[in-house]
Design an enzyme around this catalytic site. Structure first.
Site, mmCIF file in Angstrom:
data_model
loop_
_atom_site.group_PDB
_atom_site.id
_atom_site.type_symbol
_atom_site.label_atom_id
_atom_site.label_comp_id
_atom_site.label_asym_id
_atom_site.label_seq_id
_atom_site.Cartn_x
_atom_site.Cartn_y
_atom_site.Cartn_z
ATOM 1 N N LYS A 10 -4.841 -42.176 103.568
ATOM 2 C CA LYS A 10 -4.295 -43.491 103.241
ATOM 3 C C LYS A 10 -5.257 -44.534 103.780
ATOM 4 O O LYS A 10 -5.644 -44.466 104.942
ATOM 5 C CB LYS A 10 -2.918 -43.655 103.894
ATOM 6 C CG LYS A 10 -2.222 -44.959 103.547
ATOM 7 C CD LYS A 10 -0.944 -45.152 104.334
ATOM 8 C CE LYS A 10 0.085 -44.108 103.997
ATOM 9 N NZ LYS A 10 1.378 -44.347 104.692
ATOM 10 N N CYS A 68 -9.918 -57.948 99.224
ATOM 11 C CA CYS A 68 -9.883 -57.292 97.910
ATOM 12 C C CYS A 68 -8.523 -56.658 97.621
ATOM 13 O O CYS A 68 -7.948 -55.989 98.468
ATOM 14 C CB CYS A 68 -10.977 -56.220 97.851
ATOM 15 S SG CYS A 68 -11.010 -55.300 96.304
ATOM 16 N N CYS A 104 -13.307 -59.048 99.621
ATOM 17 C CA CYS A 104 -13.622 -59.273 98.204
ATOM 18 C C CYS A 104 -15.092 -59.657 98.076
ATOM 19 O O CYS A 104 -15.589 -60.471 98.851
ATOM 20 C CB CYS A 104 -12.736 -60.406 97.680
ATOM 21 S SG CYS A 104 -13.202 -61.025 96.057
ATOM 22 N N HIS A 133 -13.938 -58.129 91.156
ATOM 23 C CA HIS A 133 -12.742 -58.225 90.304
ATOM 24 C C HIS A 133 -13.042 -58.948 88.990
ATOM 25 O O HIS A 133 -12.392 -58.697 87.980
ATOM 26 C CB HIS A 133 -11.587 -58.917 91.054
ATOM 27 C CG HIS A 133 -11.904 -60.297 91.506
ATOM 28 N ND1 HIS A 133 -12.473 -60.583 92.727
ATOM 29 C CD2 HIS A 133 -11.773 -61.477 90.864
ATOM 30 C CE1 HIS A 133 -12.643 -61.879 92.842
ATOM 31 N NE2 HIS A 133 -12.245 -62.449 91.724
HETATM 32 FE FE1 FES Z 1 -11.518 -56.889 94.591
HETATM 33 FE FE2 FES Z 1 -12.286 -59.405 94.510
HETATM 34 S S1 FES Z 1 -10.294 -58.659 94.540
HETATM 35 S S2 FES Z 1 -13.526 -57.659 94.595
#
Ligand code: FES
Length: 74
Positions: free
Chosen positions: A23, A41, A52, A56
């Site tokens: 996990k 992220c 992040c 995304h």
């Molecule tokens: Fe995953 Fe931005 S939310 S890289």
């Protein structure tokens, strides 16, 4: 139930991050944040996970998804 079906089908949300762990859990002490606003992220595609790195955007364009980071304010 849906979560169990997804796991059984081998289509989990995490494609590659720390797969050796049972996990993936991260702890952040809010008082130790270095920036006033830190993006974490939620798409599981970041090369700097748990932070992040903007991956995304590519994921959303490729899949039509709409995921983005969790912004933590200091
Ligand atoms: Fe995953 Fe931005 S939310 S890289």
């Amino acid at each position: 139930r849906a979560e169990a079906d997804t796991a059984a089908a081998g289509t989990g949300i995490n494609p590659a991050i720390r797969k050796e762990e049972a996990k993936v859990v991260d702890t952040v002490l809010a008082g130790e944040l270095s920036k006033p606003l830190t993006p974490y992220c939620r798409c599981w595609r970041s090369g700097t996970f748990p932070l992040c790195d903007g991956s995304h955007v590519k994921h959303n364009k490729a899949t039509g998804d709409n995921v983005g980071p969790l912004l933590v304010k200091k």
